[in-house]
Write a protein that holds these residues in place. Structure first.
Motif, PDB file in Angstrom:
ATOM      1  N   LEU A 213       0.824  -1.210   0.000  1.00 16.39           N
ATOM      2  CA  LEU A 213       0.000   0.000   0.000  1.00 16.39           C
ATOM      3  C   LEU A 213       0.855   1.255   0.000  1.00 16.39           C
ATOM      4  O   LEU A 213       0.539   2.245  -0.680  1.00 16.39           O
ATOM      5  CB  LEU A 213      -0.917  -0.007   1.233  1.00 16.39           C
ATOM      6  CG  LEU A 213      -2.010   1.075   1.276  1.00 16.39           C
ATOM      7  CD1 LEU A 213      -2.914   0.969   0.062  1.00 16.39           C
ATOM      8  CD2 LEU A 213      -2.814   0.948   2.558  1.00 16.39           C
ATOM      9  N   VAL A 216       2.119   1.933  -3.424  1.00 11.30           N
ATOM     10  CA  VAL A 216       1.084   2.571  -4.242  1.00 11.30           C
ATOM     11  C   VAL A 216       1.103   4.078  -4.031  1.00 11.30           C
ATOM     12  O   VAL A 216       1.053   4.859  -4.990  1.00 11.30           O
ATOM     13  CB  VAL A 216      -0.311   1.996  -3.910  1.00 11.30           C
ATOM     14  CG1 VAL A 216      -1.406   2.838  -4.562  1.00 11.30           C
ATOM     15  CG2 VAL A 216      -0.409   0.560  -4.360  1.00 11.30           C
ATOM     16  N   ALA A 231      -2.149   0.417  -8.114  1.00 18.68           N
ATOM     17  CA  ALA A 231      -3.180   0.079  -7.128  1.00 18.68           C
ATOM     18  C   ALA A 231      -4.096  -1.012  -7.659  1.00 18.68           C
ATOM     19  O   ALA A 231      -4.487  -1.929  -6.917  1.00 18.68           O
ATOM     20  CB  ALA A 231      -3.991   1.325  -6.775  1.00 18.68           C
ATOM     21  N   LEU A 241      -9.741  -0.959  -2.414  1.00 22.83           N
ATOM     22  CA  LEU A 241      -9.307  -0.411  -3.709  1.00 22.83           C
ATOM     23  C   LEU A 241     -10.066   0.854  -4.117  1.00 22.83           C
ATOM     24  O   LEU A 241      -9.423   1.846  -4.473  1.00 22.83           O
ATOM     25  CB  LEU A 241      -9.429  -1.473  -4.801  1.00 22.83           C
ATOM     26  CG  LEU A 241      -9.092  -1.019  -6.222  1.00 22.83           C
ATOM     27  CD1 LEU A 241      -7.640  -0.559  -6.318  1.00 22.83           C
ATOM     28  CD2 LEU A 241      -9.367  -2.133  -7.231  1.00 22.83           C
ATOM     29  N   ILE A 244      -8.842   3.865  -2.061  1.00 21.41           N
ATOM     30  CA  ILE A 244      -7.480   4.279  -2.397  1.00 21.41           C
ATOM     31  C   ILE A 244      -7.455   5.019  -3.734  1.00 21.41           C
ATOM     32  O   ILE A 244      -6.806   6.068  -3.866  1.00 21.41           O
ATOM     33  CB  ILE A 244      -6.534   3.063  -2.440  1.00 21.41           C
ATOM     34  CG1 ILE A 244      -6.443   2.414  -1.060  1.00 21.41           C
ATOM     35  CG2 ILE A 244      -5.149   3.480  -2.919  1.00 21.41           C
ATOM     36  CD1 ILE A 244      -5.943   3.320   0.031  1.00 21.41           C
TER      37      ILE A 244
END
Length: 291
Positions: A213, A216, A231, A241, A244
């Motif tokens: 994470l 990302v 991602a 998802l 984010i």
């Protein structure tokens, strides 16, 4: 600020010397993103809009502030960023918008293109076109709410430094302006994609056990499209998802910010309100999207 820039510049120079192959790969990837994903869409839209705003058309030449600002928003929404900033900076230079109003609109009229959100994010990342459409609707509903508040409290349009001018050759001038805008966009996309990949690979080497994470966020901090792609790969099928991706789009990435800031500085538009609205977007858009 100068100290931070100096330290960051030296750090990037050292990384470029240590990872020339990675830098080359990043530059090639940046060129690929610009030439295949951005240029085919941006070029015709920018030429048409630049030619449109230079012609004597009542769509933009009006003393009705609601009509003017809504029309500016429509042009920005269709093209997405940084096309919207290009339109606003051009209108500021032409005298249609004054400094204060251009500054507010720069912060409010900030949204990704519909094709990007519905097509790339919705279909390729979420695998659901409706999810991309929902995210796009939320972004514009929030922006329109800000816009209506701004229109209500803004001064009458007659107080703007409005100096309409008839372009001698709207098409020729639009081609010239578009070439400068595309050069700016292409340079920033290639540069920040290169920086993103160099930093990304360096972080993985130094911290091999780093959370996916965090990787990302490292990638998306510099370049939005690459961060969203990563991602989609790392967080595929996970409930987090959408949240984010909404954060990444709300932040937009340093590459987009630099494109817009350079366009704003070229037209002498203050960027404080633009920065303020980016923080508001990051707080509001992901929350509404999840709810």
């Amino acid at each position: 600020m100068h100290i931070i820039i100096t330290i960051g510049s030296w750090a990037l120079i050292i990384l470029l010397f240590l990872q020339p192959g990675t830098a080359h790969r990043g530059a090639v990837e940046g060129m690929r993103i610009f030439t295949t994903s951005l240029l085919p869409y941006l070029l015709p839209y920018l030429v048409i809009t630049q030619m449109f705003i230079r012609s004597q058309n009542t769509f933009l030449h009006t003393t009705n502030k609601f009509k003017l600002y809504m029309n500016v928003y429509i042009l920005s929404a269709i093209g997405g960023f940084p096309s919207g900033a290009a339109v606003i900076s051009s209108l500021k230079e032409m005298g249609t918008l004054n400094e204060r109003n251009a500054s507010w609109l720069l912060g409010i009229c900030h949204a990704p293109s519909p094709m990007f959100v519905i097509g790339f994010v919705g279909i390729e990342i979420f695998h659901a076109e409706f999810a991309g459409l929902k995210l796009l609707i939320i972004i514009h509903l929030i922006n329109l709410l800000f816009l209506l508040v701004f229109i209500f409290f803004s001064q009458p349009i007659q107080q703007n430094d409005y100096k309409p001018s008839i372009a001698v050759s709207p098409f020729q001038e639009s081609i010239k302006e578009t070439s400068q805008i595309l050069l700016l966009i292409g340079t920033t996309v290639i540069f920040f994609t290169t920086v993103s990949i160099i930093v990304f690979e360096s972080v993985k080497e130094v911290l091999p056990s780093i959370s996916p994470l965090l990787l990302v966020f490292v990638a998306s901090f510099f370049e939005m499209t690459g961060g969203i792609s990563l991602a989609g790969e790392i967080l595929a099928g996970k409930a987090i998802l959408p949240f984010i991706v909404a954060i990444i789009i709300a932040f937009s990435g340093i590459s987009i910010h630099m494109q817009i800031i350079v366009l704003a500085q070229k037209a002498r538009i203050p960027i404080k309100r633009y920065i303020l609205f980016r923080f508001l977007h990051m707080l509001i858009i992901p929350l509404f999207f999840i709810l």
